[in-house]
Design a protein around this motif. Structure first.
Motif, PDB file in Angstrom:
ATOM      1  N   TYR A  42      48.761  47.191  42.755  1.00 58.28           N
ATOM      2  CA  TYR A  42      47.964  46.827  41.590  1.00 58.28           C
ATOM      3  C   TYR A  42      48.851  46.246  40.485  1.00 58.28           C
ATOM      4  O   TYR A  42      48.446  45.332  39.763  1.00 58.28           O
ATOM      5  CB  TYR A  42      47.184  48.037  41.079  1.00 58.28           C
ATOM      6  N   ASP A  43      50.085  46.761  40.369  1.00 58.23           N
ATOM      7  CA  ASP A  43      51.044  46.155  39.441  1.00 58.23           C
ATOM      8  C   ASP A  43      51.289  44.707  39.831  1.00 58.23           C
ATOM      9  O   ASP A  43      51.407  43.828  38.968  1.00 58.23           O
ATOM     10  CB  ASP A  43      52.378  46.915  39.475  1.00 58.23           C
ATOM     11  N   LEU A  44      51.380  44.449  41.125  1.00 57.29           N
ATOM     12  CA  LEU A  44      51.587  43.091  41.633  1.00 57.29           C
ATOM     13  C   LEU A  44      50.488  42.154  41.140  1.00 57.29           C
ATOM     14  O   LEU A  44      50.777  41.050  40.652  1.00 57.29           O
ATOM     15  CB  LEU A  44      51.630  43.111  43.162  1.00 57.29           C
ATOM     16  N   MET A  45      49.245  42.588  41.236  1.00 59.92           N
ATOM     17  CA  MET A  45      48.132  41.748  40.806  1.00 59.92           C
ATOM     18  C   MET A  45      48.232  41.459  39.306  1.00 59.92           C
ATOM     19  O   MET A  45      47.912  40.352  38.845  1.00 59.92           O
ATOM     20  CB  MET A  45      46.803  42.424  41.131  1.00 59.92           C
ATOM     21  N   THR A  89      41.781  39.620  46.475  1.00 61.24           N
ATOM     22  CA  THR A  89      41.319  38.265  46.160  1.00 61.24           C
ATOM     23  C   THR A  89      42.272  37.669  45.137  1.00 61.24           C
ATOM     24  O   THR A  89      42.301  38.086  43.974  1.00 61.24           O
ATOM     25  CB  THR A  89      39.890  38.287  45.599  1.00 61.24           C
ATOM     26  N   PHE A  90      43.062  36.710  45.563  1.00 62.55           N
ATOM     27  CA  PHE A  90      44.069  36.104  44.702  1.00 62.55           C
ATOM     28  C   PHE A  90      43.563  34.816  44.068  1.00 62.55           C
ATOM     29  O   PHE A  90      42.662  34.157  44.618  1.00 62.55           O
ATOM     30  CB  PHE A  90      45.324  35.766  45.517  1.00 62.55           C
ATOM     31  N   PRO A  91      44.183  34.408  42.964  1.00 69.52           N
ATOM     32  CA  PRO A  91      43.933  33.052  42.461  1.00 69.52           C
ATOM     33  C   PRO A  91      44.351  32.037  43.520  1.00 69.52           C
ATOM     34  O   PRO A  91      45.220  32.327  44.357  1.00 69.52           O
ATOM     35  CB  PRO A  91      44.846  32.968  41.223  1.00 69.52           C
ATOM     36  N   GLN A  92      43.776  30.858  43.484  1.00 74.70           N
ATOM     37  CA  GLN A  92      44.065  29.872  44.528  1.00 74.70           C
ATOM     38  C   GLN A  92      45.525  29.417  44.529  1.00 74.70           C
ATOM     39  O   GLN A  92      46.029  28.899  45.527  1.00 74.70           O
ATOM     40  CB  GLN A  92      43.167  28.650  44.366  1.00 74.70           C
ATOM     41  N   SER A 146      44.874  43.519  58.132  1.00 72.96           N
ATOM     42  CA  SER A 146      43.695  43.328  58.989  1.00 72.96           C
ATOM     43  C   SER A 146      42.604  42.554  58.257  1.00 72.96           C
ATOM     44  O   SER A 146      41.660  42.053  58.893  1.00 72.96           O
ATOM     45  CB  SER A 146      43.138  44.685  59.432  1.00 72.96           C
ATOM     46  N   HIS A 147      42.740  42.458  56.925  1.00 76.03           N
ATOM     47  CA  HIS A 147      41.790  41.698  56.114  1.00 76.03           C
ATOM     48  C   HIS A 147      42.535  40.757  55.171  1.00 76.03           C
ATOM     49  O   HIS A 147      42.085  40.474  54.058  1.00 76.03           O
ATOM     50  CB  HIS A 147      40.894  42.647  55.313  1.00 76.03           C
ATOM     51  N   ALA A 148      43.683  40.264  55.604  1.00 72.73           N
ATOM     52  CA  ALA A 148      44.533  39.443  54.743  1.00 72.73           C
ATOM     53  C   ALA A 148      43.830  38.160  54.319  1.00 72.73           C
ATOM     54  O   ALA A 148      43.108  37.535  55.107  1.00 72.73           O
ATOM     55  CB  ALA A 148      45.830  39.114  55.458  1.00 72.73           C
ATOM     56  N   THR A 149      44.063  37.775  53.067  1.00 67.74           N
ATOM     57  CA  THR A 149      43.411  36.587  52.511  1.00 67.74           C
ATOM     58  C   THR A 149      44.362  35.415  52.348  1.00 67.74           C
ATOM     59  O   THR A 149      43.943  34.327  51.957  1.00 67.74           O
ATOM     60  CB  THR A 149      42.800  36.923  51.135  1.00 67.74           C
ATOM     61  N   VAL A 150      45.661  35.624  52.631  1.00 78.72           N
ATOM     62  CA  VAL A 150      46.656  34.555  52.500  1.00 78.72           C
ATOM     63  C   VAL A 150      47.589  34.577  53.715  1.00 78.72           C
ATOM     64  O   VAL A 150      47.720  35.602  54.391  1.00 78.72           O
ATOM     65  CB  VAL A 150      47.488  34.716  51.207  1.00 78.72           C
TER      66      VAL A 150
END
Length: 313
Positions: free
Chosen positions: A143-146, A181-184, A243-247
């Motif tokens: 969460y610090d990373l985000m 969910t990251f910024p693009q 298992s649910h990676a978005t990048v």
């Protein structure tokens, strides 16, 4: 000896054994999660520092921008920003357990900077000059990373491609965040010698260093981390996240790593559902893959950047 006496002795022995495991669990919790600048990893990062003295000197010579960010828990976290002229991308980097920004990335930083990378080298919570009493093996650090991603975009550059880079516990931090969910602008993750979960690595280290059995030691250890730190070492893992990676993710690990077995990275790679690549380095111990095979490392990372820098999600 009659049955009643045997039962009483067994009860006392059980109580003594339980007290021993509770005491060991408390000690192990403080040693494992607590902030202590005198502690160092068993040899991985120390070896890296020795082999990359020039890299450390380079980092300190370029360390002109110390930045801070207060996270949602109120902790003041610190990082070191080294900008690159005509930068193509930014790397937000997370060091390992009882590691440091100027040791864990001393080998690779000058080369990555030369490749056109801004470097934001984070001091993780409860380590270095960042606040916090306990680290959490990626469970809260993700969460610090985000928040660091958000801070960077709000304060430095909202448009440049971003890659999240971690070594050891830092690799686990970035991998545990991989399902967010990251910024693009966040194009990918580079994870070097991460472990599968806090529970797995604590179990492995407690057996390897102290010859403690999984049960009942890990049961009491898990109980105390819940009570004292508010975390469950089984609540989340790199396997759950990837298992649910978005990048896209580039996995790296040395095949002679005796601290975090490279099989943990193989397991995460196999579970990963996003675009992925892997580099396993022969002869490399913990955290020194770049030092051992710089050519292969640079080749993989260069390909990773060229593939995803301009790619839209």
């Amino acid at each position: 000896m009659n049955k009643r006496k045997i039962t009483a002795l067994a009860t006392v022995a059980g109580g003594v054994l339980s007290a021993v495991y509770i005491g060991v669990s408390q000690y192990f919790l403080n040693m494992t999660f607590g902030k202590d600048p005198k502690k160092r990893p068993h040899g991985g990062s120390s070896s890296l520092a020795e082999s990359a003295k020039e890299g450390r000197e380079w980092l300190h010579a370029h360390d002109h921008h110390i930045v801070t960010m207060r996270n949602s828990e109120g902790l003041l976290l610190r990082a070191h920003y080294i900008p690159c002229e005509n930068a193509k991308r930014t790397l937000i980097e997370f060091h390992g357990w009882h590691g440091s920004w100027d040791v864990d990335f001393s080998g690779s930083s000058p080369h990555l900077h030369e490749m056109g990378c801004n470097l934001l080298l984070v001091e993780q919570r409860a380590q270095g000059e960042s606040q916090g009493k306990y680290m959490t093996f990626g469970l809260k650090e993700r969460y610090d990373l985000m928040e660091w991603v958000r801070w960077y975009q709000e304060n430095i550059d909202a448009d440049i491609p971003i890659y999240l880079v971690g070594l050891s516990m830092g690799a686990t931090t970035v991998l545990m965040a991989s399902s967010e969910t990251f910024p693009q602008e966040v194009k990918g993750i580079i994870a070097d010698c991460g472990f599968t979960s806090p529970y797995d690595i604590i179990k492995k280290v407690s057996k390897q260093w102290f010859h403690l059995p999984e049960h009942p030691f890990m049961d009491s250890s898990r109980f105390y981390t819940k009570k004292r730190l508010g975390i469950d070492t089984k609540s989340w893992s790199t396997i759950d996240a990837v298992s649910h990676a978005t990048v896209p993710i580039l996995f790296i690990h040395g095949k002679e790593d005796h601290f975090v077995p490279y099989e943990m990275t193989v397991k995460a790679y196999e579970a990963c559902t996003s675009e992925k690549d892997i580099l396993l380095v022969d002869g490399a111990r913990h955290g020194v893959s770049f030092i051992v095979d710089q050519e292969a490392y640079v080749e993989k990372v260069t390909l990773f950047f060229s593939k995803y820098d301009e790619k839209q999600k």
